[in-house]
Design a protein around this motif. Structure first.
Motif, short mmCIF file in Angstrom:
data_model
loop_
_atom_site.label_atom_id
_atom_site.label_comp_id
_atom_site.label_asym_id
_atom_site.label_seq_id
_atom_site.Cartn_x
_atom_site.Cartn_y
_atom_site.Cartn_z
N LEU A 23 0.82 -1.21 0.00
CA LEU A 23 0.00 0.00 0.00
C LEU A 23 0.86 1.26 0.00
N VAL A 24 1.96 1.23 0.75
CA VAL A 24 2.86 2.38 0.79
C VAL A 24 3.54 2.58 -0.56
N TRP A 25 3.88 1.51 -1.24
CA TRP A 25 4.57 1.61 -2.52
C TRP A 25 3.65 1.86 -3.70
N MET A 26 2.35 1.63 -3.53
CA MET A 26 1.42 1.75 -4.64
C MET A 26 1.45 3.11 -5.34
N PRO A 27 1.52 4.25 -4.63
CA PRO A 27 1.56 5.54 -5.33
C PRO A 27 2.83 5.74 -6.16
N ARG A 28 3.87 5.01 -5.86
CA ARG A 28 5.13 5.15 -6.60
C ARG A 28 5.15 4.33 -7.87
N ALA A 33 1.68 -2.11 -12.94
CA ALA A 33 2.42 -2.33 -11.69
C ALA A 33 1.64 -1.76 -10.51
N ARG A 34 0.99 -0.64 -10.71
CA ARG A 34 0.19 -0.05 -9.64
C ARG A 34 -1.00 -0.94 -9.30
N ALA A 35 -1.67 -1.44 -10.30
CA ALA A 35 -2.81 -2.33 -10.08
C ALA A 35 -2.38 -3.61 -9.40
N ALA A 36 -1.24 -4.16 -9.82
CA ALA A 36 -0.74 -5.40 -9.20
C ALA A 36 -0.35 -5.17 -7.75
N THR A 37 0.27 -4.04 -7.47
CA THR A 37 0.66 -3.73 -6.10
C THR A 37 -0.58 -3.51 -5.22
N GLY A 38 -1.59 -2.87 -5.76
CA GLY A 38 -2.85 -2.70 -5.04
C GLY A 38 -3.52 -4.03 -4.77
N GLY A 39 -3.47 -4.93 -5.74
CA GLY A 39 -4.02 -6.27 -5.55
C GLY A 39 -3.29 -7.03 -4.47
N GLU A 40 -1.98 -6.88 -4.42
CA GLU A 40 -1.21 -7.53 -3.37
C GLU A 40 -1.55 -6.96 -2.00
N ALA A 41 -1.78 -5.64 -1.93
CA ALA A 41 -2.17 -5.02 -0.65
C ALA A 41 -3.52 -5.56 -0.19
N LEU A 42 -4.48 -5.65 -1.12
CA LEU A 42 -5.79 -6.21 -0.79
C LEU A 42 -5.66 -7.64 -0.29
N MET A 43 -4.85 -8.43 -0.98
CA MET A 43 -4.64 -9.83 -0.58
C MET A 43 -4.01 -9.89 0.81
N GLY A 44 -3.04 -9.05 1.08
CA GLY A 44 -2.38 -9.05 2.39
C GLY A 44 -3.33 -8.71 3.52
N PHE A 45 -4.11 -7.65 3.35
CA PHE A 45 -5.04 -7.26 4.41
C PHE A 45 -6.17 -8.27 4.56
N GLY A 46 -6.64 -8.83 3.44
CA GLY A 46 -7.69 -9.85 3.52
C GLY A 46 -7.22 -11.11 4.22
N VAL A 168 8.62 -6.46 -4.08
CA VAL A 168 7.34 -7.06 -4.44
C VAL A 168 7.47 -8.57 -4.68
N PRO A 169 8.51 -9.06 -5.36
CA PRO A 169 8.63 -10.53 -5.49
C PRO A 169 8.75 -11.22 -4.13
N ALA A 170 9.46 -10.61 -3.20
CA ALA A 170 9.56 -11.19 -1.85
C ALA A 170 8.21 -11.15 -1.14
N CYS A 171 7.45 -10.10 -1.37
CA CYS A 171 6.10 -10.01 -0.78
C CYS A 171 5.21 -11.11 -1.33
N ARG A 172 5.31 -11.36 -2.63
CA ARG A 172 4.50 -12.43 -3.23
C ARG A 172 4.87 -13.79 -2.66
N VAL A 173 6.15 -14.02 -2.44
CA VAL A 173 6.58 -15.29 -1.85
C VAL A 173 6.07 -15.41 -0.42
N SER A 174 6.16 -14.32 0.36
CA SER A 174 5.67 -14.39 1.74
C SER A 174 4.16 -14.61 1.77
N MET A 175 3.42 -14.00 0.85
CA MET A 175 1.98 -14.22 0.79
C MET A 175 1.67 -15.66 0.38
N ALA A 176 2.45 -16.23 -0.51
CA ALA A 176 2.23 -17.62 -0.91
C ALA A 176 2.53 -18.56 0.25
N ILE A 177 3.53 -18.25 1.05
CA ILE A 177 3.83 -19.07 2.25
C ILE A 177 2.66 -18.96 3.23
#
Length: 186
Positions: A23-28, A33-46, A168-177
């Motif tokens: 979420l912090v990186w999404m505006p950057r 890439a912005r949509a994907a980062t927002g999707g990852e934020a939604l997935m993380g909070f959910g 972001v790739p590390a975030c995706r791996v942590s979310m998959a774990i």
């Protein structure tokens, strides 16, 4: 999800921190890439909300429907980039896995019970997918790590970063774990 409270809290922290980072990186970021980062934020909070131990908070019985609706909508949103370039298939699978877990928890008695659960074959297929994803992506991340204690040279570019944060790739791996841990408790 069910399971010990300590592991539930660890999942909550992992997923919430990952969601906050995205979420912090999404505006950057810009474009896909912005949509994907927002999707990852939604997935993380959910996932963080879904992993809160039942001993702390017992949500109303209809909350699984809300999870299924939110992640169903996110899955529909993820189909457009998949149709165009196929790069966002992992996000689509993750959203559909969240819908599946919400439906399984709704039919199985809900938060903190061991009744019901999911379809063993589908749970196993999702578990296999996320295991392969973690191993394959984790291996790629390890191959990027510096050897011998050195640092990785970062190219300096006057062009602003549009591909998103380097973690972001590390975030995706942590979310998959975290998804693997949640599937184990299903």
């Amino acid at each position: 999800m069910h399971g010990p409270a300590t592991s539930g809290w660890l999942l909550v922290v992992l997923c919430a921190v990952t969601g906050a980072y995205c979420l912090v990186w999404m505006p950057r970021c810009s474009g896909t890439a912005r949509a994907a980062t927002g999707g990852e934020a939604l997935m993380g909070f959910g996932m963080a909300a879904m992993a809160v131990p039942a001993a702390v908070f017992t949500p109303p019985p209809w909350h699984w429907v809300v999870y299924a609706a939110v992640f169903g909508a996110a899955a529909l949103r993820a189909t457009w980039p998949v149709r165009d370039c196929g790069r966002h298939a992992h996000h689509l699978v993750g959203c559909l896995a969240m819908v599946y877990m919400a439906a399984a928890m709704a039919s199985g008695g809900g938060h903190g019970t061991h009744a019901g659960g999911g379809v063993p074959l589908l749970t196993g297929a999702l578990f296999l997918y996320f295991t392969v994803y973690v191993l394959r992506s984790g291996t790629r991340l390890l191959s990027l790590a510096p050897s011998g204690g050195g640092t990785v040279p970062v190219p300096v570019s006057p062009v602003p970063r549009t591909a998103g944060p380097s973690l972001v790739p590390a975030c995706r791996v942590s979310m998959a774990i975290a998804m693997l841990a949640m599937l184990l408790t299903l």
